[in-house]
Design a protein around this motif. Structure first.
Motif, PDB file in Angstrom:
ATOM      1  N   ARG A 159      26.341  91.441  61.505  1.00  0.00           N
ATOM      2  CA  ARG A 159      26.179  92.999  60.894  1.00  0.00           C
ATOM      3  C   ARG A 159      24.854  93.639  60.910  1.00  0.00           C
ATOM      4  NH1 ARG A 159      28.641  91.873  54.682  1.00  0.00           N
ATOM      5  NH2 ARG A 159      30.634  91.152  55.434  1.00  0.00           N
ATOM      6  N   TRP A 160      24.068  92.888  61.173  1.00  0.00           N
ATOM      7  CA  TRP A 160      22.482  93.635  61.532  1.00  0.00           C
ATOM      8  C   TRP A 160      22.590  94.197  62.944  1.00  0.00           C
ATOM      9  CZ3 TRP A 160      19.143  88.682  60.142  1.00  0.00           C
ATOM     10  CH2 TRP A 160      19.035  88.714  58.739  1.00  0.00           C
ATOM     11  N   PRO A 161      21.729  95.350  62.678  1.00  0.00           N
ATOM     12  CA  PRO A 161      21.457  96.099  64.117  1.00  0.00           C
ATOM     13  C   PRO A 161      20.784  95.142  65.122  1.00  0.00           C
ATOM     14  CG  PRO A 161      20.168  97.079  62.298  1.00  0.00           C
ATOM     15  CD  PRO A 161      21.050  95.972  61.885  1.00  0.00           C
ATOM     16  N   ALA A 162      20.957  95.634  66.508  1.00  0.00           N
ATOM     17  CA  ALA A 162      20.349  94.341  67.721  1.00  0.00           C
ATOM     18  C   ALA A 162      18.899  94.376  67.356  1.00  0.00           C
ATOM     19  CB  ALA A 162      20.419  95.150  68.616  1.00  0.00           C
ATOM     20  N   ALA A 163      17.976  95.222  66.908  1.00  0.00           N
ATOM     21  CA  ALA A 163      16.623  95.370  66.754  1.00  0.00           C
ATOM     22  C   ALA A 163      16.371  94.297  65.871  1.00  0.00           C
ATOM     23  CB  ALA A 163      15.910  96.909  66.187  1.00  0.00           C
ATOM     24  N   LYS A 164      17.071  94.363  64.620  1.00  0.00           N
ATOM     25  CA  LYS A 164      16.865  93.321  63.567  1.00  0.00           C
ATOM     26  C   LYS A 164      17.040  91.791  64.011  1.00  0.00           C
ATOM     27  CE  LYS A 164      17.342  92.937  58.460  1.00  0.00           C
ATOM     28  NZ  LYS A 164      17.903  93.561  57.256  1.00  0.00           N
ATOM     29  N   GLN A 165      17.984  91.829  64.776  1.00  0.00           N
ATOM     30  CA  GLN A 165      18.638  90.506  65.288  1.00  0.00           C
ATOM     31  C   GLN A 165      17.478  89.788  66.410  1.00  0.00           C
ATOM     32  OE1 GLN A 165      22.299  90.778  67.190  1.00  0.00           O
ATOM     33  NE2 GLN A 165      23.383  90.972  65.321  1.00  0.00           N
ATOM     34  N   LYS A 166      16.876  90.694  67.064  1.00  0.00           N
ATOM     35  CA  LYS A 166      15.647  90.414  67.928  1.00  0.00           C
ATOM     36  C   LYS A 166      14.695  89.941  66.913  1.00  0.00           C
ATOM     37  CE  LYS A 166      16.731  93.131  71.900  1.00  0.00           C
ATOM     38  NZ  LYS A 166      16.387  94.319  72.795  1.00  0.00           N
ATOM     39  N   LYS A 167      14.297  90.891  65.858  1.00  0.00           N
ATOM     40  CA  LYS A 167      13.117  90.282  65.114  1.00  0.00           C
ATOM     41  C   LYS A 167      13.558  89.095  64.257  1.00  0.00           C
ATOM     42  CE  LYS A 167      11.177  94.308  62.945  1.00  0.00           C
ATOM     43  NZ  LYS A 167      11.067  95.370  61.651  1.00  0.00           N
ATOM     44  N   TYR A 168      14.654  88.882  64.062  1.00  0.00           N
ATOM     45  CA  TYR A 168      15.000  87.526  63.584  1.00  0.00           C
ATOM     46  C   TYR A 168      14.771  86.246  64.548  1.00  0.00           C
ATOM     47  CZ  TYR A 168      17.650  83.729  61.431  1.00  0.00           C
ATOM     48  OH  TYR A 168      18.138  82.432  60.927  1.00  0.00           O
ATOM     49  N   ASP A 169      15.013  86.398  65.610  1.00  0.00           N
ATOM     50  CA  ASP A 169      14.938  85.445  66.568  1.00  0.00           C
ATOM     51  C   ASP A 169      13.346  85.161  66.866  1.00  0.00           C
ATOM     52  OD1 ASP A 169      17.662  85.164  67.215  1.00  0.00           O
ATOM     53  OD2 ASP A 169      17.566  86.628  68.716  1.00  0.00           O
ATOM     54  N   LYS A 170      12.477  86.197  66.840  1.00  0.00           N
ATOM     55  CA  LYS A 170      11.110  86.105  67.119  1.00  0.00           C
ATOM     56  C   LYS A 170      10.546  85.415  65.579  1.00  0.00           C
ATOM     57  CE  LYS A 170       9.465  90.114  69.686  1.00  0.00           C
ATOM     58  NZ  LYS A 170       8.714  91.208  69.548  1.00  0.00           N
ATOM     59  N   TYR A 171      11.176  85.785  64.638  1.00  0.00           N
ATOM     60  CA  TYR A 171      10.704  85.051  63.145  1.00  0.00           C
ATOM     61  C   TYR A 171      11.125  83.723  63.158  1.00  0.00           C
ATOM     62  CZ  TYR A 171      10.241  84.119  58.251  1.00  0.00           C
ATOM     63  OH  TYR A 171       9.926  83.570  57.047  1.00  0.00           O
ATOM     64  N   GLN A 172      12.346  83.286  63.646  1.00  0.00           N
ATOM     65  CA  GLN A 172      12.772  81.781  63.687  1.00  0.00           C
ATOM     66  C   GLN A 172      11.699  81.151  64.606  1.00  0.00           C
ATOM     67  OE1 GLN A 172      16.796  81.482  64.908  1.00  0.00           O
ATOM     68  NE2 GLN A 172      17.338  79.704  63.430  1.00  0.00           N
ATOM     69  N   LYS A 173      11.361  81.681  65.980  1.00  0.00           N
ATOM     70  CA  LYS A 173      10.744  80.944  66.578  1.00  0.00           C
ATOM     71  C   LYS A 173       9.177  80.555  66.244  1.00  0.00           C
ATOM     72  CE  LYS A 173      13.061  82.371  70.775  1.00  0.00           C
ATOM     73  NZ  LYS A 173      12.905  83.429  72.062  1.00  0.00           N
ATOM     74  N   GLN A 174       8.681  81.721  65.425  1.00  0.00           N
ATOM     75  CA  GLN A 174       7.289  81.448  65.048  1.00  0.00           C
ATOM     76  C   GLN A 174       7.480  80.390  63.769  1.00  0.00           C
ATOM     77  OE1 GLN A 174       6.318  85.281  63.353  1.00  0.00           O
ATOM     78  NE2 GLN A 174       5.653  86.184  65.291  1.00  0.00           N
ATOM     79  N   VAL A 175       8.354  80.305  63.043  1.00  0.00           N
ATOM     80  CA  VAL A 175       8.506  79.454  62.049  1.00  0.00           C
ATOM     81  C   VAL A 175       8.595  77.938  62.518  1.00  0.00           C
ATOM     82  CG1 VAL A 175      10.187  78.699  60.030  1.00  0.00           C
ATOM     83  CG2 VAL A 175       9.577  81.025  60.195  1.00  0.00           C
ATOM     84  N   GLN A 176       9.499  77.873  63.781  1.00  0.00           N
ATOM     85  CA  GLN A 176       9.779  76.644  64.361  1.00  0.00           C
ATOM     86  C   GLN A 176       8.351  76.142  65.141  1.00  0.00           C
ATOM     87  OE1 GLN A 176      13.008  76.936  66.840  1.00  0.00           O
ATOM     88  NE2 GLN A 176      14.537  76.751  65.246  1.00  0.00           N
ATOM     89  N   ASN A 177       7.526  76.870  65.518  1.00  0.00           N
ATOM     90  CA  ASN A 177       6.411  76.611  66.042  1.00  0.00           C
ATOM     91  C   ASN A 177       5.473  76.297  64.870  1.00  0.00           C
ATOM     92  OD1 ASN A 177       7.384  77.208  68.523  1.00  0.00           O
ATOM     93  ND2 ASN A 177       6.463  79.322  68.684  1.00  0.00           N
ATOM     94  N   HIS A 178       5.503  76.701  63.692  1.00  0.00           N
ATOM     95  CA  HIS A 178       4.596  76.189  62.762  1.00  0.00           C
ATOM     96  C   HIS A 178       4.623  75.001  62.018  1.00  0.00           C
ATOM     97  CE1 HIS A 178       1.809  79.778  62.894  1.00  0.00           C
ATOM     98  NE2 HIS A 178       2.853  80.611  62.926  1.00  0.00           N
ATOM     99  N   GLU A 179       5.965  74.678  62.222  1.00  0.00           N
ATOM    100  CA  GLU A 179       6.546  73.404  61.448  1.00  0.00           C
ATOM    101  C   GLU A 179       5.997  72.024  62.269  1.00  0.00           C
ATOM    102  OE1 GLU A 179      10.828  73.619  61.047  1.00  0.00           O
ATOM    103  OE2 GLU A 179      10.470  74.981  59.596  1.00  0.00           O
TER     104      GLU A 179
END
Length: 179
Positions: A159-179
């Motif tokens: 349901r999210w727009p494409a821009a928000k989906q890209k932001k989510y992918d970036k956020y998910q990568k940042q969280v995985q790199n910090h763990e």
């Protein structure tokens, strides 16, 4: 009119010609009477019964009689007043509707301006990213849950727009790199 014949006074009634409308006026009043007029209001204002009114309307529909033949002069005046009142009511309703539409458009423009101002202010202070991050955390929690929750997470993500989906992918990568 009095006519004297010897000692007897004879009264002869005045003859009044039948009232005639021009064709356009007659058609307008007839159409209003047949299709738009409130039957109960007509019966009350004309001083006739509903059955009589319906009989008159039936004769007018069939074309066997005209309005001028069926109604008296006073009743015709009442019909014209009622038709004019309905017309004025229609015009005021139309004007009110136009005013409401204009007010609604102004309110929408004002809300759009307020939303733009709010978004600008939130971005200045970084609040827009914080609310996105909260949604991202909730989505990640759903993705780690049961199959039903994972399915719900997929639906939310789509349901999210494409821009928000890209932001989510970036956020998910940042969280995985910090763990």
């Amino acid at each position: 009119m009095k006519i004297k014949k010897g000692r007897i006074i004879i009264y002869r009634p005045y003859k009044i010609k039948q009232i005639k409308f021009n064709e356009l006026s007659s058609r307008r009043i007839t159409e209003w009477l047949l299709y738009l007029a409130n039957r109960t209001q007509l019966a009350q204002n004309l001083g006739i019964g509903r059955n009589t009114l319906y009989r008159y309307l039936d004769k007018i529909k069939k074309g066997t009689s005209s309005i001028e033949e069926l109604f008296t002069l006073q009743q015709l005046q009442t019909l014209i007043k009622l038709e004019n009142a309905d017309w004025h009511k229609y015009l005021t309703q139309k004007a009110d509707l136009a005013a409401k539409k204009a007010a609604k458009a102004d309110a929408k423009a004002d809300l759009d301006h307020q939303e733009a101002q709010l978004t600008k202010t939130l971005q200045q202070y970084g609040w827009g990213e914080i609310t996105d991050n909260l949604e991202f955390v909730q989505l990640m929690d759903l993705q780690q849950g049961s199959t039903e929750q994972k399915q719900r997470a997929r639906v939310i993500f789509k349901r999210w727009p494409a821009a928000k989906q890209k932001k989510y992918d970036k956020y998910q990568k940042q969280v995985q790199n910090h763990e």
